[in-house]
Write an enzyme that holds these catalytic residues in place. Structure first.
Site, mmCIF file in Angstrom:
data_model
loop_
_atom_site.group_PDB
_atom_site.id
_atom_site.type_symbol
_atom_site.label_atom_id
_atom_site.label_comp_id
_atom_site.label_asym_id
_atom_site.label_seq_id
_atom_site.Cartn_x
_atom_site.Cartn_y
_atom_site.Cartn_z
ATOM 1 C CB VAL A 1 -45.709 10.043 20.804
ATOM 2 C CG1 VAL A 1 -44.876 9.226 21.785
ATOM 3 C CG2 VAL A 1 -46.490 11.113 21.554
ATOM 4 C CG ASP A 2 -45.088 5.846 17.159
ATOM 5 O OD1 ASP A 2 -44.659 5.393 18.228
ATOM 6 O OD2 ASP A 2 -46.073 5.373 16.568
ATOM 7 C CG LEU A 3 -43.418 10.415 13.223
ATOM 8 C CD1 LEU A 3 -44.038 11.419 12.272
ATOM 9 C CD2 LEU A 3 -42.751 9.294 12.440
#
Length: 396
Positions: free
Chosen positions: A174-176
């Site tokens: 999700v972050d990436l």
């Protein structure tokens, strides 16, 4: 520290001020840096980015987490909580094309670094805010964490086998992806600025990105009115398609259509499986996977992996080894692709090519504050002023 620069990178001349921390925002800034932008990463002068304390140490204050999202940047050690530090950041923002921040809700405004103030001072500024949840919703003040969002967005419920508990991705997906989506939106805003002369406010929420990642599986859940079945490394709709065990190790086989299936049956010495009308179509094979699967698995388990891969590839059937992570990174395929930039602390190279050439790793991930004096000199601070700021702990 600096690799030979590539010629004519598309974002050459674009100035990016990266005030973000951890993964999503820094990933966005790294993408822009890979494409040629000059990126200044602002870090706390003593602690640095949170990720300098995560993962495997790589020397000189670096770690594998930090290094993975901070190539092609310069580091400015600056205390934004101090009045002088915030003033320096505003000066840099006035000269920047893009600013990226992921402060908690209201944090940037309290420092005098909010969108309204900075865009008034620099109308061409593209201001990118990364948060956990939408800024005008009831959860706007909640902090955003990848694993929490993987759970809340249904991503964990998609992964693994039916008999296993919900399973997270192997990386902070999700972050990436939020960082990648943010970079796409920033590039679109830069393009629009050529027409309008004005910047934009790009807003990204981890939760929105998590939902987006559910893709066709999410749409399947909506169509069914319930969660689709979890099938681990198999495919929910295509048979045979997944990870299989050869006599000496795992391999991936993806039989994508009925013609490939007939050739596959010939390779494993079972042509009658192709002639059986129950298995002639993928719909039939999918419906009868519990019967067909064990037969295929037994045939594959009798054969060496290398020979299977050679025979399947000769028959035009997509397949490949399942490698260990270190094995994959050090494989001839990775070396031939130029995807690994070796050095005291290896980093991956940008994953795209422009006119046949991969953008270079111009700068390896920086030491904390390594470029403080150079950056401050560029905005007119002399050595005496920089020394005084250092003595007061404002800069690294």
């Amino acid at each position: 520290m600096t690799a030979q620069a590539g010629a004519d990178l598309p974002l050459e001349g674009v100035r990016v001020l990266d005030l973000s921390r951890v993964l999503a925002g820094p990933w966005c800034a790294q993408v822009l840096g890979d494409l040629g932008a000059a990126v200044i990463k602002v870090e706390h002068p003593e602690r640095g980015d949170d990720t300098r304390d995560w993962g495997v140490p790589t020397g000189a204050g670096g770690t594998t987490y930090f290094d993975s999202v901070n190539r092609n940047k310069r580091s400015l050690g600056l205390d934004l909580a101090s009045e002088e530090g915030a003033a320096i950041a505003r000066d840099l923002a006035a000269r920047a094309d893009v600013l990226i921040q992921n402060f908690k809700r209201g944090g940037a405004d309290r420092l005098g670094l909010g969108y309204e103030r900075l865009s008034a001072e620099n109308p061409r500024l593209i201001y990118c805010s990364v948060a956990g949840y939408v800024g005008d919703g009831p959860e706007a003040e909640r902090p955003g964490y990848d694993l929490v969002v993987q759970g809340e967005s249904g991503l964990m419920a998609m992964n693994g086998r039916a008999e296993d508990p919900p399973l997270k991705f192997g990386v902070a997906a999700v972050d990436l992806f939020t960082g990648q989506y943010a970079a796409q939106a920033v590039l679109a805003a830069l393009y629009a600025r050529e027409r309008t002369g004005r910047g934009r406010h790009v807003e990204m929420a981890l939760y929105d990105s998590g939902l987006s990642l559910t893709s066709y599986v999410g749409l399947g859940a909506l169509a069914l009115g319930q969660d689709p079945a979890r099938v681990g490394n198999a495919h929910p709709a295509i048979v045979p398609y997944g990870v299989f065990e050869a006599a000496d190790g795992p391999l991936v086989i993806t039989v994508g259509n009925n013609a490939q299936y007939r050739r596959f049956c010939a390779v494993i010495g079972r042509p009658e499986l192709a002639e059986n009308p129950d298995y002639a179509t993928n719909l039939g094979r999918s419906r009868l996977r519990e019967t067909l699967g064990p037969v295929i698995e037994a045939e594959l388990a009798r054969r060496p992996r290398a020979q299977l891969i050679a025979d399947l590839q000769a028959a035009g059937i997509p397949c490949g080894e399942v490698l260990g992570l270190h094995e994959a990174l050090r494989s001839p395929r990775t070396a031939e692709a130029g995807m690994l930039h070796d050095g005291p602390a290896p980093v991956l190279a940008p994953p795209y090519r422009l006119d046949g050439a991969r953008p270079p790793v111009r700068r390896t991930p920086p030491r904390l504050g390594a470029d403080t004096e150079a950056v401050l000199a560029e905005i007119g601070l002399d050595a005496a002023r920089i020394g005084a700021l250092r003595a007061r702990g404002v800069v690294a």
